[in-house]
Design a protein around this motif. Structure first.
Motif, PDB file in Angstrom:
ATOM      1  N   LYS A  57       4.319  69.036  51.689  1.00  0.00           N
ATOM      2  CA  LYS A  57       4.109  70.182  50.822  1.00  0.00           C
ATOM      3  C   LYS A  57       5.433  70.655  50.245  1.00  0.00           C
ATOM      4  O   LYS A  57       5.589  70.861  49.058  1.00  0.00           O
ATOM      5  CB  LYS A  57       3.483  71.290  51.655  1.00  0.00           C
ATOM      6  N   LYS A  58       6.381  70.836  51.153  1.00  0.00           N
ATOM      7  CA  LYS A  58       7.641  71.402  50.706  1.00  0.00           C
ATOM      8  C   LYS A  58       8.605  70.296  50.401  1.00  0.00           C
ATOM      9  O   LYS A  58       9.041  69.580  51.271  1.00  0.00           O
ATOM     10  CB  LYS A  58       8.218  72.284  51.804  1.00  0.00           C
ATOM     11  N   LYS A  59       8.884  70.130  49.158  1.00  0.00           N
ATOM     12  CA  LYS A  59       9.828  69.097  48.795  1.00  0.00           C
ATOM     13  C   LYS A  59      11.080  69.774  48.316  1.00  0.00           C
ATOM     14  O   LYS A  59      11.054  70.873  47.816  1.00  0.00           O
ATOM     15  CB  LYS A  59       9.225  68.237  47.689  1.00  0.00           C
ATOM     16  N   LYS A  60      12.164  69.072  48.479  1.00  0.00           N
ATOM     17  CA  LYS A  60      13.396  69.565  47.872  1.00  0.00           C
ATOM     18  C   LYS A  60      13.160  69.680  46.389  1.00  0.00           C
ATOM     19  O   LYS A  60      12.400  68.910  45.818  1.00  0.00           O
ATOM     20  CB  LYS A  60      14.493  68.526  48.101  1.00  0.00           C
ATOM     21  N   ALA A  61      13.823  70.628  45.795  1.00  0.00           N
ATOM     22  CA  ALA A  61      13.698  70.743  44.361  1.00  0.00           C
ATOM     23  C   ALA A  61      14.208  69.468  43.723  1.00  0.00           C
ATOM     24  O   ALA A  61      15.183  68.896  44.172  1.00  0.00           O
ATOM     25  CB  ALA A  61      14.509  71.925  43.872  1.00  0.00           C
ATOM     26  N   ALA A  62      13.486  69.022  42.716  1.00  0.00           N
ATOM     27  CA  ALA A  62      13.967  67.861  41.993  1.00  0.00           C
ATOM     28  C   ALA A  62      15.085  68.300  41.084  1.00  0.00           C
ATOM     29  O   ALA A  62      15.125  69.438  40.659  1.00  0.00           O
ATOM     30  CB  ALA A  62      12.842  67.254  41.174  1.00  0.00           C
ATOM     31  N   GLY A  63      16.009  67.437  40.845  1.00  0.00           N
ATOM     32  CA  GLY A  63      17.103  67.858  39.995  1.00  0.00           C
ATOM     33  C   GLY A  63      17.726  66.684  39.311  1.00  0.00           C
ATOM     34  O   GLY A  63      17.110  65.648  39.146  1.00  0.00           O
ATOM     35  N   GLY A  64      18.947  66.840  38.965  1.00  0.00           N
ATOM     36  CA  GLY A  64      19.659  65.767  38.328  1.00  0.00           C
ATOM     37  C   GLY A  64      19.644  65.894  36.837  1.00  0.00           C
ATOM     38  O   GLY A  64      18.872  66.658  36.277  1.00  0.00           O
ATOM     39  N   CYS A  65      20.534  65.162  36.274  1.00  0.00           N
ATOM     40  CA  CYS A  65      20.728  65.304  34.839  1.00  0.00           C
ATOM     41  C   CYS A  65      19.836  64.317  34.110  1.00  0.00           C
ATOM     42  O   CYS A  65      19.533  63.287  34.612  1.00  0.00           O
ATOM     43  CB  CYS A  65      22.176  65.011  34.515  1.00  0.00           C
ATOM     44  N   GLN A  78      28.735  78.148  60.235  1.00  0.00           N
ATOM     45  CA  GLN A  78      27.680  77.969  59.267  1.00  0.00           C
ATOM     46  C   GLN A  78      26.348  78.489  59.780  1.00  0.00           C
ATOM     47  O   GLN A  78      26.072  78.438  60.977  1.00  0.00           O
ATOM     48  CB  GLN A  78      27.520  76.482  58.981  1.00  0.00           C
ATOM     49  N   ILE A 112      39.024  85.291  45.489  1.00  0.00           N
ATOM     50  CA  ILE A 112      38.433  84.093  46.106  1.00  0.00           C
ATOM     51  C   ILE A 112      39.134  83.646  47.377  1.00  0.00           C
ATOM     52  O   ILE A 112      38.493  83.052  48.232  1.00  0.00           O
ATOM     53  CB  ILE A 112      38.291  82.919  45.102  1.00  0.00           C
ATOM     54  N   GLY A 160      37.109  82.890  50.628  1.00  0.00           N
ATOM     55  CA  GLY A 160      37.231  81.557  51.208  1.00  0.00           C
ATOM     56  C   GLY A 160      37.590  81.619  52.678  1.00  0.00           C
ATOM     57  O   GLY A 160      37.043  80.870  53.496  1.00  0.00           O
TER      58      GLY A 160
END
Lengths: 208, 196, 171
Positions: free
Chosen positions: A200-208, A23, A11, A15
């Motif tokens: 149309k393109k949304k960020k993926a929904a997430g979260g716990c 980037q 790593i 790194g």
């Protein structure tokens, strides 16, 4: 060898590499230069003034006119229902929902076609669909819809039919009607309230 | 290319299938690493078993490096990946309560399911507690709604706050983690315990 | 039953990191656990007491953000996978056994009471903190989210700080 050292051996170099490399901020282009060239040579990216006029008169809700000129020019004159997105602000976050959607037909226009063409190029390269250019821009719009030239008497019937349509559309859209005695219709105040289409393109929904 | 679901390479239902497969991998790795044992988990807080620290940080670093390299190769559009929003007050308060729950109950939600899957009865009871806790939160939501929504910072990246590149931050985190691993291994030697 | 030894934690960490990466690559999101419980609670509440659910900000906030049935969520499927994966691993390693794990210094009953208490606290905290150790801390850290780091430090910091008072339960 200790597992911790093995892990470190992997790593730390990774790194170092990721820290040293700039980037990847390039926007993923959806089209190659060749595809874009091919598409921009197509006539289908243009919408004729007649078609736009027809959609405007019939209040077609799928039409979204986008004025890519400056705010000043927009304030002086713009087509009915057009939204103003100056070309410099084309990529602003707040307009993304307008130019990147799959429901409406966006028609870019400027005075000529150069700026509208730029807008089309950029949005097309970003992979957005449903964007078109008003053929000939506002100048041609004025020539064809607002002040159509009466065809010569010897012209074929289609010419007359087109002239009649243009004149009727022009009248409906607020041009001073020539050769009529009725008072000019007031042009309706253009509303710049766009219908918000779900992106149309949304960020993926997430979260716990 | 990625994320596959956002770019509509796979359908909603395929996504759920993948969720199931990813869950299998998740559960398998947790169990194999020993996260199904509460005494092993709690070991990190007494220095006798630092498995939690090692797995947790190695996983976070692997995931982070993977995401950065995937983005570098153009395989994954990071701007479309979900970044957890930061609500400072609720994050801290929630974290403190979770920390207390961790040391008292010995599990966290993911590991409790893992423990339950191999028959740990305390894990089943912990899961029952989780349900009660979530229901309580929902039931009394108006009481702490304000706090829940306070200090909304959007979804900032740590690297951006520090003004350094994602890659440099990853490198720093790697170095910090390796120092922690080294310290943890010293502690494990100092407080030896049998395997649970 | 001779239980096999656990794998090396660093190897486990790398594998877990790859699972996390896969989740991000396929679905654009990290792993999670407590969200699945929330889905269960929401679907139970809307089935048992739809009227009360309508008025709960907690549930309407959830249903606004999610289409379809609450149980048809990514995390629910993922958690089902966790149970299967954990079970398979337990079978392979020969660790399947009904037992209450606790320090010899406390009784099973006490352990179970503590587990329930810890569960309640963790359940509540996971909702307040918008995610548990996996959903907020681990997945959040991998995407360099500030919230992930804050959660991680709060969870582990508190647990360390309180460790002394609960040492009898574990050592």
């Amino acid at each position: 060898m200790k597992p911790r050292i093995v892990l470190a051996a992997f790593i730390i170099p990774l790194g170092l590499i990721i820290a040293a490399i700039p980037q990847n901020t390039t926007v993923p282009y959806k089209l190659t230069a060749h595809q874009l060239l091919a598409e921009s040579n197509l006539r289908s990216k243009y919408v004729s003034p007649e078609q736009v006029a027809h959609m405007l008169v019939s209040k077609d809700p799928t039409l979204q006119l986008i004025d890519v000129r400056s705010q000043d020019e927009y304030d002086k004159y713009h087509l009915e229902g057009a939204v103003n997105i100056p070309i410099t602000d084309l990529l602003a976050e707040k307009y993304a929902y307008l130019i990147n959607q799959e429901v409406k037909m966006n028609v870019f226009y400027s005075n000529g076609t150069v700026v509208a063409n730029e807008a089309w190029m950029i949005t097309r390269q970003l992979g957005y669909n449903n964007n078109y250019i008003l053929e000939g821009g506002l100048n041609y719009w004025a020539e064809t819809i607002l002040n159509p030239i009466k065809p010569a008497n010897t012209s074929p019937n289609e010419e007359f039919a087109r002239y009649d349509f243009r004149k009727a559309a022009g009248t409906a859209l607020g041009a001073a009607p020539a050769e009529t005695l009725t008072a000019p219709e007031n042009s309706q105040p253009a509303t710049a309230i766009p219908i918000i289409v779900k992106p149309k393109k949304k960020k993926a929904a997430g979260g716990c | 290319m990625g994320p596959l679901i956002v770019n509509e390479i796979i359908t909603e239902n395929t996504n759920l299938l993948f969720a199931f497969l990813i869950g299998i991998g998740f559960g398998f790795v947790l169990e194999q690493s020993g996260f199904s044992s509460s005494r092993k988990l709690a070991g990190v807080f007494y220095g006798y078993d630092a498995v939690v620290l090692k797995v947790f940080f190695t996983a976070a670093i692997t995931g982070m490096l993977g995401l950065l390299f995937f983005s570098l190769f153009g395989w994954l559009d990071l701007s479309l990946v979900y970044i957890n929003p930061t609500f400072l007050s609720s994050s801290i308060l929630g974290g403190v309560i979770m920390g207390a729950g961790f040391i008292i109950g010995g599990y966290c939600p993911g590991t409790s399911f893992c423990g339950a899957s191999i028959g740990k009865i305390d894990a089943f009871v912990f899961i029952a507690g989780l349900f009660i806790g979530v229901a309580l939160f929902g039931w009394g939501f108006p009481l702490w709604e304000k706090l829940y929504l306070a200090k909304d910072l959007g979804d900032p990246k740590v690297s951006r706050l520090l003004g350094i590149s994602d890659g440099l931050f990853a490198l720093l985190l790697i170095l910090v983690a390796l120092v922690m691993f080294w310290a943890a291994e010293l502690a494990e030697k100092k407080f030896p315990r049998e395997e649970y | 039953m001779n239980a096999k030894k656990y794998i090396n934690p660093y190897l486990g960490g790398v594998l877990l990191g790859m699972v996390l990466l896969a989740a991000n690559f396929v679905s654009g999101r990290g792993l999670g656990a407590s969200g699945a419980i929330k889905s269960c609670i929401v679907s139970a509440a809307t089935t048992v007491a739809p009227a009360a659910a309508e008025n709960s900000g907690f549930i309407t906030e959830y249903t606004e953000k999610h289409d379809g049935h609450p149980m048809k969520s990514w995390l629910v499927f993922q958690m089902l996978g966790v149970i299967v994966g954990g079970f398979v691993s337990g079978v392979i390693a020969g660790r399947l056994k009904w037992k209450v794990e606790h320090s010899p210094k406390i009784t099973s009953k006490k352990r179970l009471v503590l587990a329930l208490t810890g569960g309640i606290l963790f359940g509540w905290g996971s909702q307040m903190g918008r995610g548990c150790t996996s959903g907020s801390a681990l997945s959040g850290m991998a995407v360099l989210s500030l919230g992930g780091f804050v959660s991680m430090m709060a969870i582990f910091g508190t647990a360390f700080a309180l460790a002394y008072f609960f040492r009898k339960n574990w050592i």
